[in-house]
Design an enzyme around this catalytic site. Structure first.
Site, PDB file in Angstrom:
ATOM      1  CB  SER A  35      48.320 -38.524  15.783  1.00 42.03           C
ATOM      2  OG  SER A  35      47.574 -37.522  16.445  1.00 42.03           O
ATOM      3  CE  LYS A  91      49.471 -34.018  15.783  1.00 40.58           C
ATOM      4  NZ  LYS A  91      48.939 -35.290  15.421  1.00 40.58           N
TER       5      LYS A  91
END
Length: 180
Positions: A35, A91
């Site tokens: 990701s 993230k």
């Protein structure tokens, strides 16, 4: 003999103090999944600075307050996800408390300005946009938006859930990188 014993004790005490300081202020983290590609790869290891987002007790200042500063746009952070997963996530912070986030035709806008963090093809997914980031919460996205499970899926990340900011990637050696 006495001098040698004293030097050994001083060295041991210094080593223990350094070890404790590192344990309190940093955390090792392994990236799982793609990701955050191409910035971070599956299996890479990071040191996370837990101290940079330290908070002062509300009783000292009348409200929660960061000792240094809170997360900033563009910071890569490790946090406990709000979706119930027991594995910490990594993230990128895209929007801060009070910011307005909008996803239009695959592009992410913060306060009306187009963001340019790595992967610009972003689907809106489940939330309705524009959305205003609530106080002490953050909007985070993976750099590889096509496969990322992020704020578009489960909403904002509470400030208390953020473990720290990525400081350095140290493994594998050829991917060594210091984050600013």
């Amino acid at each position: 003999m006495r001098r040698s014993l004293r030097e050994t004790a001083e060295t041991a005490i210094t080593a223990v103090l350094i070890f404790v300081a590192l344990q309190v202020t940093t955390q090792s983290f392994m990236v799982e999944g793609s990701s955050m590609s191409p910035t971070l790869q599956d299996g890479q290891r990071l040191l996370v600075n837990r101290f940079v987002y330290a908070r002062a007790d509300a009783s000292l200042f009348g409200s929660d307050h960061y000792l240094f500063h809170g997360p900033q746009r563009g910071d890569i952070v490790v946090f406990k996800p709000p979706n119930g997963s027991t594995t910490d996530y990594v993230k990128r912070v895209i929007a801060l408390p009070g910011d307005t986030v909008n996803v239009v035709d695959g592009e992410v806008f913060v306060n009306g300005e187009l963001t340019d963090y790595v992967d610009i093809d972003t689907s809106a997914r489940e939330d309705e946009y524009p959305a205003v980031v609530p106080p002490d919460e953050y909007f985070v996205l993976g750099d590889n938006r096509g496969v990322s499970n992020d704020s578009r899926n489960w909403g904002f990340v509470d400030g208390d859930a953020i473990v720290g900011r990525a400081w350095v990637t140290y493994w594998p050696w050829d991917a060594f990188r210091l984050f600013h």
